[in-house]
Design a protein around this motif. Structure first.
Motif, PDB file in Angstrom:
ATOM      1  N   ARG A   1       0.841  -1.191   0.000  1.00 51.41           N
ATOM      2  CA  ARG A   1       0.000   0.000   0.000  1.00 51.41           C
ATOM      3  C   ARG A   1       0.880   1.245   0.000  1.00 51.41           C
ATOM      4  NH1 ARG A   1      -5.028  -0.144   1.350  1.00 51.41           N
ATOM      5  NH2 ARG A   1      -4.918  -2.102   2.446  1.00 51.41           N
TER       6      ARG A   1
ATOM      7  N   ARG B   1      -4.546   6.198   1.255  1.00 53.90           N
ATOM      8  CA  ARG B   1      -5.831   5.541   1.482  1.00 53.90           C
ATOM      9  C   ARG B   1      -6.968   6.568   1.427  1.00 53.90           C
ATOM     10  NH1 ARG B   1      -8.393   1.292   2.718  1.00 53.90           N
ATOM     11  NH2 ARG B   1     -10.167   1.442   4.102  1.00 53.90           N
TER      12      ARG B   1
ATOM     13  N   GLN C   1      -7.472   1.619  -3.671  1.00 60.63           N
ATOM     14  CA  GLN C   1      -6.519   0.778  -2.954  1.00 60.63           C
ATOM     15  C   GLN C   1      -6.914  -0.703  -3.026  1.00 60.63           C
ATOM     16  OE1 GLN C   1      -3.686   2.194  -1.700  1.00 60.63           O
ATOM     17  NE2 GLN C   1      -4.479   4.013  -2.734  1.00 60.63           N
TER      18      GLN C   1
ATOM     19  N   ASP D   1      -8.133  -2.959  -0.982  1.00 63.66           N
ATOM     20  CA  ASP D   1      -9.417  -3.491  -0.495  1.00 63.66           C
ATOM     21  C   ASP D   1     -10.548  -3.155  -1.473  1.00 63.66           C
ATOM     22  OD1 ASP D   1      -9.091  -0.842   0.115  1.00 63.66           O
ATOM     23  OD2 ASP D   1      -9.760  -0.971   2.197  1.00 63.66           O
ATOM     24  N   GLU D   2     -10.483  -1.950  -2.070  1.00 67.22           N
ATOM     25  CA  GLU D   2     -11.528  -1.589  -3.046  1.00 67.22           C
ATOM     26  C   GLU D   2     -11.414  -2.475  -4.284  1.00 67.22           C
ATOM     27  OE1 GLU D   2     -12.127   2.979  -3.208  1.00 67.22           O
ATOM     28  OE2 GLU D   2     -10.137   2.614  -2.382  1.00 67.22           O
TER      29      GLU D   2
ATOM     30  N   ASP E   1     -10.229  -5.526  -4.436  1.00 69.61           N
ATOM     31  CA  ASP E   1     -10.738  -6.865  -4.092  1.00 69.61           C
ATOM     32  C   ASP E   1     -12.264  -6.899  -4.214  1.00 69.61           C
ATOM     33  OD1 ASP E   1      -8.230  -7.778  -3.549  1.00 69.61           O
ATOM     34  OD2 ASP E   1      -8.393  -7.574  -1.368  1.00 69.61           O
ATOM     35  N   ALA E   2     -12.897  -5.844  -3.717  1.00 75.47           N
ATOM     36  CA  ALA E   2     -14.368  -5.809  -3.753  1.00 75.47           C
ATOM     37  C   ALA E   2     -14.860  -5.754  -5.199  1.00 75.47           C
ATOM     38  CB  ALA E   2     -14.876  -4.608  -2.955  1.00 75.47           C
TER      39      ALA E   2
ATOM     40  N   HIS F   1      -4.151 -10.257  -9.659  1.00 70.88           N
ATOM     41  CA  HIS F   1      -5.274 -10.617  -8.773  1.00 70.88           C
ATOM     42  C   HIS F   1      -5.746 -12.049  -9.065  1.00 70.88           C
ATOM     43  CE1 HIS F   1      -8.924 -10.387  -6.475  1.00 70.88           C
ATOM     44  NE2 HIS F   1      -8.538  -9.213  -6.008  1.00 70.88           N
TER      45      HIS F   1
END
Ligand code: NAD
Length: 474
Positions: A8, A13, A35, A37-38, A40-41, A206
């Motif tokens: 990161r 963030r 970032q 986490d976004e 991944d979603a 990913h």
């Protein structure tokens, strides 16, 4: 080392990054710096959306046609925004929007049906083409909309979902375009993510992605291949070029000079398959240099938003520095600028359209991709030497041959080591043709049905013919 656990970035963030207008050098807007986490979603939702999207060819075709209409209707909003962040003249931005809509229409409904196959043995086999899953589309800043659509139109038509990452230099028109297209498609079928690196690296490696389709430079393409190797996702790479144009001794210079000039300078030379070096018979050399220099000196350079502008700025400060370095190196190697040779003394990233002569063949502006408004013109003694020089490169995207005897020109074109060869023009592409660089210019094939199959896998079903016949008789 594959960059598959990118860290990161500090303090980014929830942040945003600035988008600069290359005609002023000033930031005029910003975009989310997304970032891990976004991402991944987003990929998770693309996986979920794939389940329904892949199953109904008819609904997909209708949705893509509606998306094409939405893009076309939005030209007056999209084109100026594209010009603002990219720099190109407004007419070229409108052309890019039109090409994007045309590509969506071309691919809508193009998913292939089952294909029976036989090798003479008593087995009934059938290929059923299946989509791959979520596709990562990573694109550069020179044709943000057009290159994005070259990725997502065939991928979506084939039944995949797509996560699109534009260049951080040009995220805005892409976000607007995706919001319009998304309104015509089921949710999460096409999503855009924006951010600075390592966002692209995170997307390419990913584990939820099954195909990474990338357009950009050779070094980044190499990094993407390593990143995608982490999950053994399929990789398509459309990379840089160093296309040569060879003029033959029967060329009509007055007739071709303008077309040749714009084949090198359209979009300020920032075209993967622009003419990047010109080889001319020695006795015609000074005439060709003069003709090209006349167009370079008279081209209207300015903000792409000004009516009448023919050449906008270079897209970003980093690329401008590269163009300046290549030119300065050539001049210090002994080259002479028949036109231009310097950046313009005004705000923004403007470089004078430059024609270079007396360039040593090993100067970096000849051996590497300058990707800007600078063109070296080199004399040759015999044609074999010119063909060898054109092929003596690690790139292999395109090339062209210019002359009056078309059969002879075509025979010379056939000796070029590249993916596409043109006669008396350069860089024209049909939506229906395959587009594939060789050597370091690319891996895989885009365009036409080949681009579609690049987003599909064969699923083969075998049935024993004898049992089939028994069943039919019984
Ligand atoms: P670039 O390689 O710097 O960037 C391309 C994209 O990759 C951008 O979105 C960037 O943010 C992203 N990226 C950067 N590092 C990454 C990483 N490690 N992993 C994943 N993604 C990453 O290219 P550029 O400067 O934006 O574009 C210019 C280049 O693109 C030129 O070399 C040009 O020839 C080439 N190009 C090729 C074609 C083609 O079809 N062959 C078309 C247009 C441009």
């Amino acid at each position: 080392m594959p960059n598959c656990r990118p860290r990161r970035g500090p303090g980014t963030r929830g942040g945003r990054f600035a988008v600069v207008d290359p005609a002023t050098g000033e930031a005029f807007d910003d975009s989310p710096d997304q970032q891990a986490d976004e991402l991944d979603a987003v990929v998770g939702r693309a996986q979920d959306a794939w389940r329904d999207w892949r199953s109904d060819d008819g609904a997909r075709a209708a949705a893509l046609l509606a998306a094409a209409d939405a893009v076309e209707a939005a030209g007056p909003g999209l084109a100026p925004l594209l010009t603002r962040e990219q720099g190109k003249p407004l007419t070229e931005s409108y052309a890019e929007v039109a090409r994007t809509a045309a590509r969506l229409r071309y691919f809508a409904g193009s998913a292939p049906g089952p294909l029976p196959i036989t090798d003479g043995r008593p087995v009934l086999s059938e290929i059923r083409w299946r989509p791959l899953g979520p596709v990562a589309a990573i694109v550069p800043w020179n044709f943000p909309l057009q290159l994005a659509s070259a990725k997502f139109a065939p991928a979506l038509a084939a039944g995949n979902t797509v996560v699109l990452k534009p260049s951080p230099f040009t995220p805005l028109a892409t976000r607007l375009m995706v919001s319009l297209i998304s309104a015509a498609l089921p949710e999460d079928v096409l999503t855009v993510v924006t951010g600075r690196e390592p966002l692209g690296a995170r997307l390419a490696c990913h584990p939820g992605i099954r195909h990474v389709t990338f357009t950009g430079s050779v070094p980044t393409g190499r990094a993407v291949a390593e990143e995608a190797a982490a999950s053994l996702a399929r990789v398509t790479l459309e990379l840089g070029g160093n296309d040569a144009a060879i003029l033959l001794d029967d060329v009509d210079v007055d007739r071709i000079a303008e077309r040749l000039f714009w084949s090198a300078f359209r979009n300020c030379g920032q075209v993967c398959m622009a003419v990047k070096r010109v080889y001319v018979p020695a006795r015609l050399h000074s005439g060709v240099v003069e003709a090209l220099a006349r167009y370079a000196k008279s081209a209207v350079v300015g903000s792409g938003l000004d009516p009448g502008t023919q050449l906008g700025p270079v897209n970003n400060a980093q690329q401008l520095a590269r163009v300046e370095d290549c030119t300065a190196q050539a001049l210090s190697d002994g080259a002479r600028a028949a036109a231009g040779g310097h950046r313009l003394d005004r705000p923004g990233y403007f470089f004078a359209p430059t024609i270079l002569t007396d360039v040593p063949p090993d100067s970096v502006v000849v051996t590497e991709e300058q990707f800007g408004p600078v063109l070296p013109v080199l004399p040759y003694g015999n044609l074999d030497e010119a063909i060898d020089a054109a092929n003596d490169t690690r790139f292999g995207l395109g090339g062209s041959v210019w002359g009056t005897d078309l059969d002879r020109a075509e025979a010379v074109a056939g000796r070029l080591e590249c993916g596409t060869a043109w006669i008396n023009h350069h860089a024209e592409l049909s939506l229906a043709q395959p587009f594939a660089g060789i050597k370091e210019s690319g891996v895989g094939v885009a365009g036409g049905p080949w681009g579609l199959y690049g987003n599909l896998r064969p699923f083969v079903v075998h049935r024993p013919q004898e049992e089939q016949e028994e069943q039919e008789e019984g």
